[in-house]
Structures are given as structure tokens and as C-alpha cells.
Design a protein around this motif. Structure first.
Motif, PDB file in Angstrom:
ATOM      1  N   PRO A 174       0.825  -1.204   0.000  1.00 44.63           N
ATOM      2  CA  PRO A 174       0.000   0.000   0.000  1.00 44.63           C
ATOM      3  C   PRO A 174       0.865   1.263   0.000  1.00 44.63           C
ATOM      4  CG  PRO A 174       0.035  -0.958   2.192  1.00 44.63           C
ATOM      5  CD  PRO A 174       0.884  -1.836   1.317  1.00 44.63           C
ATOM      6  N   LEU A 175       0.516   2.195  -0.874  1.00 45.43           N
ATOM      7  CA  LEU A 175       1.264   3.440  -1.028  1.00 45.43           C
ATOM      8  C   LEU A 175       0.291   4.571  -1.323  1.00 45.43           C
ATOM      9  CD1 LEU A 175       3.549   1.959  -3.791  1.00 45.43           C
ATOM     10  CD2 LEU A 175       4.442   2.552  -1.558  1.00 45.43           C
ATOM     11  N   THR A 176       0.683   5.788  -1.009  1.00 44.09           N
ATOM     12  CA  THR A 176       0.036   6.924  -1.656  1.00 44.09           C
ATOM     13  C   THR A 176       1.029   7.405  -2.697  1.00 44.09           C
ATOM     14  OG1 THR A 176       0.858   8.506  -0.019  1.00 44.09           O
ATOM     15  CG2 THR A 176      -1.381   7.645   0.316  1.00 44.09           C
ATOM     16  N   VAL A 177       0.487   7.826  -3.821  1.00 38.69           N
ATOM     17  CA  VAL A 177       1.341   8.300  -4.904  1.00 38.69           C
ATOM     18  C   VAL A 177       0.852   9.691  -5.301  1.00 38.69           C
ATOM     19  CG1 VAL A 177       2.293   7.813  -7.190  1.00 38.69           C
ATOM     20  CG2 VAL A 177       1.535   5.917  -5.731  1.00 38.69           C
ATOM     21  N   THR A 178       1.781  10.643  -5.278  1.00 35.88           N
ATOM     22  CA  THR A 178       1.478  12.006  -5.706  1.00 35.88           C
ATOM     23  C   THR A 178       2.028  12.176  -7.112  1.00 35.88           C
ATOM     24  OG1 THR A 178       1.618  12.790  -3.432  1.00 35.88           O
ATOM     25  CG2 THR A 178       1.763  14.451  -5.169  1.00 35.88           C
ATOM     26  N   LEU A 179       1.135  12.498  -8.037  1.00 30.48           N
ATOM     27  CA  LEU A 179       1.528  12.695  -9.428  1.00 30.48           C
ATOM     28  C   LEU A 179       1.647  14.195  -9.671  1.00 30.48           C
ATOM     29  CD1 LEU A 179      -0.187   9.962  -9.260  1.00 30.48           C
ATOM     30  CD2 LEU A 179      -0.319  10.167 -11.714  1.00 30.48           C
ATOM     31  N   PRO A 180       2.802  14.666 -10.148  1.00 31.83           N
ATOM     32  CA  PRO A 180       2.981  16.095 -10.383  1.00 31.83           C
ATOM     33  C   PRO A 180       2.076  16.587 -11.528  1.00 31.83           C
ATOM     34  CG  PRO A 180       4.895  14.869 -11.139  1.00 31.83           C
ATOM     35  CD  PRO A 180       3.988  13.882 -10.478  1.00 31.83           C
ATOM     36  N   PRO A 181       1.867  17.881 -11.601  1.00 33.28           N
ATOM     37  CA  PRO A 181       1.030  18.438 -12.679  1.00 33.28           C
ATOM     38  C   PRO A 181       1.513  17.999 -14.054  1.00 33.28           C
ATOM     39  CG  PRO A 181       1.611  20.146 -11.088  1.00 33.28           C
ATOM     40  CD  PRO A 181       2.402  18.926 -10.724  1.00 33.28           C
ATOM     41  N   ASN A 182       0.552  17.662 -14.903  1.00 28.84           N
ATOM     42  CA  ASN A 182       0.810  17.312 -16.314  1.00 28.84           C
ATOM     43  C   ASN A 182       1.782  16.155 -16.505  1.00 28.84           C
ATOM     44  OD1 ASN A 182      -0.847  19.487 -17.353  1.00 28.84           O
ATOM     45  ND2 ASN A 182       0.771  20.826 -16.613  1.00 28.84           N
ATOM     46  N   MET A 183       1.921  15.270 -15.513  1.00 31.17           N
ATOM     47  CA  MET A 183       2.823  14.126 -15.620  1.00 31.17           C
ATOM     48  C   MET A 183       2.189  13.057 -16.509  1.00 31.17           C
ATOM     49  SD  MET A 183       3.529  10.902 -13.357  1.00 31.17           S
ATOM     50  CE  MET A 183       2.230  10.256 -14.342  1.00 31.17           C
ATOM     51  N   LYS A 184       2.982  12.488 -17.393  1.00 34.19           N
ATOM     52  CA  LYS A 184       2.529  11.362 -18.201  1.00 34.19           C
ATOM     53  C   LYS A 184       3.687  10.391 -18.359  1.00 34.19           C
ATOM     54  CE  LYS A 184       0.320   9.861 -22.408  1.00 34.19           C
ATOM     55  NZ  LYS A 184      -0.349  10.210 -23.645  1.00 34.19           N
ATOM     56  N   GLU A 185       3.439   9.122 -18.043  1.00 30.83           N
ATOM     57  CA  GLU A 185       4.488   8.113 -18.230  1.00 30.83           C
ATOM     58  C   GLU A 185       4.811   7.992 -19.712  1.00 30.83           C
ATOM     59  OE1 GLU A 185       4.396   4.951 -14.648  1.00 30.83           O
ATOM     60  OE2 GLU A 185       2.815   4.693 -16.128  1.00 30.83           O
ATOM     61  N   ASP A 186       6.099   7.815 -19.999  1.00 28.13           N
ATOM     62  CA  ASP A 186       6.568   7.763 -21.381  1.00 28.13           C
ATOM     63  C   ASP A 186       6.187   6.490 -22.111  1.00 28.13           C
ATOM     64  OD1 ASP A 186       7.748  10.270 -21.142  1.00 28.13           O
ATOM     65  OD2 ASP A 186       9.658   9.424 -20.475  1.00 28.13           O
ATOM     66  N   HIS A 187       6.136   5.374 -21.380  1.00 23.79           N
ATOM     67  CA  HIS A 187       5.825   4.108 -22.038  1.00 23.79           C
ATOM     68  C   HIS A 187       5.067   3.212 -21.064  1.00 23.79           C
ATOM     69  CE1 HIS A 187       9.157   2.284 -19.796  1.00 23.79           C
ATOM     70  NE2 HIS A 187       9.844   3.349 -20.126  1.00 23.79           N
ATOM     71  N   PRO A 188       4.293   2.269 -21.597  1.00 19.19           N
ATOM     72  CA  PRO A 188       3.506   1.379 -20.736  1.00 19.19           C
ATOM     73  C   PRO A 188       4.365   0.292 -20.094  1.00 19.19           C
ATOM     74  CG  PRO A 188       3.099   0.871 -23.038  1.00 19.19           C
ATOM     75  CD  PRO A 188       4.000   2.068 -23.010  1.00 19.19           C
ATOM     76  N   TYR A 189       3.841  -0.263 -19.002  1.00 20.09           N
ATOM     77  CA  TYR A 189       4.490  -1.339 -18.266  1.00 20.09           C
ATOM     78  C   TYR A 189       3.559  -2.537 -18.195  1.00 20.09           C
ATOM     79  CZ  TYR A 189       7.586   2.347 -16.605  1.00 20.09           C
ATOM     80  OH  TYR A 189       8.475   3.374 -16.537  1.00 20.09           O
ATOM     81  N   SER A 190       4.111  -3.689 -17.957  1.00 16.91           N
ATOM     82  CA  SER A 190       3.327  -4.875 -17.621  1.00 16.91           C
ATOM     83  C   SER A 190       4.239  -5.791 -16.803  1.00 16.91           C
ATOM     84  CB  SER A 190       2.795  -5.593 -18.867  1.00 16.91           C
ATOM     85  OG  SER A 190       3.848  -6.082 -19.640  1.00 16.91           O
ATOM     86  N   HIS A 191       3.642  -6.477 -15.846  1.00 14.95           N
ATOM     87  CA  HIS A 191       4.397  -7.345 -14.941  1.00 14.95           C
ATOM     88  C   HIS A 191       3.395  -8.213 -14.201  1.00 14.95           C
ATOM     89  CE1 HIS A 191       3.218  -4.371 -11.869  1.00 14.95           C
ATOM     90  NE2 HIS A 191       3.515  -3.491 -12.800  1.00 14.95           N
ATOM     91  N   ASN A 192       3.860  -9.108 -13.374  1.00 21.13           N
ATOM     92  CA  ASN A 192       2.966  -9.968 -12.603  1.00 21.13           C
ATOM     93  C   ASN A 192       2.280  -9.168 -11.505  1.00 21.13           C
ATOM     94  OD1 ASN A 192       3.610 -12.296 -14.029  1.00 21.13           O
ATOM     95  ND2 ASN A 192       5.385 -12.703 -12.739  1.00 21.13           N
ATOM     96  N   GLY A 193       1.120  -9.653 -11.070  1.00 24.25           N
ATOM     97  CA  GLY A 193       0.455  -9.063  -9.919  1.00 24.25           C
ATOM     98  C   GLY A 193      -0.853  -8.378 -10.251  1.00 24.25           C
ATOM     99  N   GLU A 194      -1.323  -7.586  -9.284  1.00 26.09           N
ATOM    100  CA  GLU A 194      -2.559  -6.812  -9.410  1.00 26.09           C
ATOM    101  C   GLU A 194      -2.294  -5.391  -8.951  1.00 26.09           C
ATOM    102  OE1 GLU A 194      -6.193  -8.408  -7.631  1.00 26.09           O
ATOM    103  OE2 GLU A 194      -5.160 -10.321  -7.422  1.00 26.09           O
TER     104      GLU A 194
END
Length: 181
Positions: free
Chosen positions: A105-125
Motif C-alpha cells: 500500500p502506497l500513496t502516490v502524488t503525481l505532479p502536474p501534467n505528468m505522463k508516463e513515457d511508455h507502458p508497463y506490464s508485470h505480474n500481480g494486481e
């Protein structure tokens, strides 16, 4: 948290690996690994995962305190925040520590106008609850625009990435498996 670079060097040396050996196993450059071990460079979660795999340990090792006590309650002032990928998102650990823990469990703060450059995939939920602002998730190229109070839950094996479309920070509660930090 500031001693990750020391733990990496210590583990590498315990396993009788040279920086060159670690470089070959991770695909990370020798100079980058040297900078990491000296604490002179930031380390992304992706790079830490490669190093963890090469050292045959779980990434969580780098974030656990050096005691074997189990802790179920984490007071606000005890929660640790950290950044990855050169300081983009701010992660705050909210988990207790005990043997066999499966959730992160985490809280994640995303800065203004942030966009990840590329998609991810991995095991889990992955499960996210938007606490503040808005977040756009792209899962297998399908767009999901979430607002405060909305949730999303999906298998991590699907291609995914996210963005904060706002001029202000957005904050989410994130619960993921397996433990990555």
C-alpha cells in the motif's frame, strides 16, 4: 532509504560479483552502476528491479529497516516518501512490516501534467483510489479517466500507464501485488 547504494555494493561484494558482472547481468552500464554504488545517481524502480533480480533478492530488501520486529501500525510521522525516475512521482510507503506480507500500500502524488513515457506490464494486481484530482489510466490502450473517489483494479500483466491531466498535483491510494518496494 538513503543507504540503498550501500546495500547494493555490500550485496554485490558478498556474492563476489564485479561491477562488470553486475552490468552484464542487468544490462545497465558499468559507469551507471558505479555512480549508483557511490550514491551519485538516482535509481529508477526498473533499474532497482534488474539489480535485485541479478543479486537474487526481493526489491523490498532495500526498503526494510534493519530489524526483524513486525510492525502493524505505521504512524503518519513514520511513513517514508521517496521518488523514482528522477523525481517524477512521490511514493509514500504505508505498509507495516511482517513476514509473508503480500500487499504494497502506497500513496502516490503525481505532479502536474505528468505522463508516463511508455507502458508497463508485470505480474500481480493493481488497485488505485483517487484521493485528490484526476488520473487517466491507459490499460491495453483503453483510456479510463478517473476523478476523486473513483477506483480502478486490474491485473498488472495488462499493458498500463497513467497520467495526471491537471495543472495541479493528483494523489492516489495504491495497493499492488507483489511487493515491489
Amino acid at each position: 532509504m538513503d543507504d540503498i547504494h550501500l546495500k547494493i555494493k555490500e550485496l554485490r561484494q558478498e556474492k563476489n560479483l564485479t561491477l562488470k558482472d553486475l552490468s552484464e547481468q542487468t544490462g545497465l552500464s558499468l559507469s551507471f552502476l558505479s555512480q549508483i554504488e557511490r550514491g551519485a545517481s538516482s535509481l529508477s524502480i526498473t533499474s532497482l528491479k534488474k539489480i535485485s533480480d541479478a543479486l537474487n533478492i526481493h526489491m523490498n530488501y532495500f526498503f526494510l529497516e534493519n530489524n526483524d520486529n513486525q510492525r502493524f501500525v505505521v504512524r503518519k510521522e513514520e511513513q517514508h516518501s521517496f521518488t523514482t525516475n528522477l523525481g517524477s512521482q512521490i511514493y509514500t510507503r504505508m505498509s507495516g512490516t511482517f513476514a509473508g506480507r503480500k500487499l504494497e500500500p502506497l500513496t502516490v502524488t503525481l505532479p502536474p501534467n505528468m505522463k508516463e513515457d511508455h507502458p508497463y506490464s508485470h505480474n500481480g494486481e493493481e488497485f488505485y483510489f483517487v484521493l485528490v484530482g484526476e488520473v487517466v489510466f491507459y490499460i491495453n490502450n483503453e483510456k479510463f479517466h478517473l476523478y476523486e473517489g473513483d477506483t480502478i483494479h486490474f491485473p498488472s500483466s495488462l499493458s498500463h500507464q497513467w497520467e495526471n491531466p491537471l495543472e495541479t498535483e493528483s494523489v492516489v491510494l495504491s495497493v499492488v501485488t507483489p511487493i515491489i518496494f
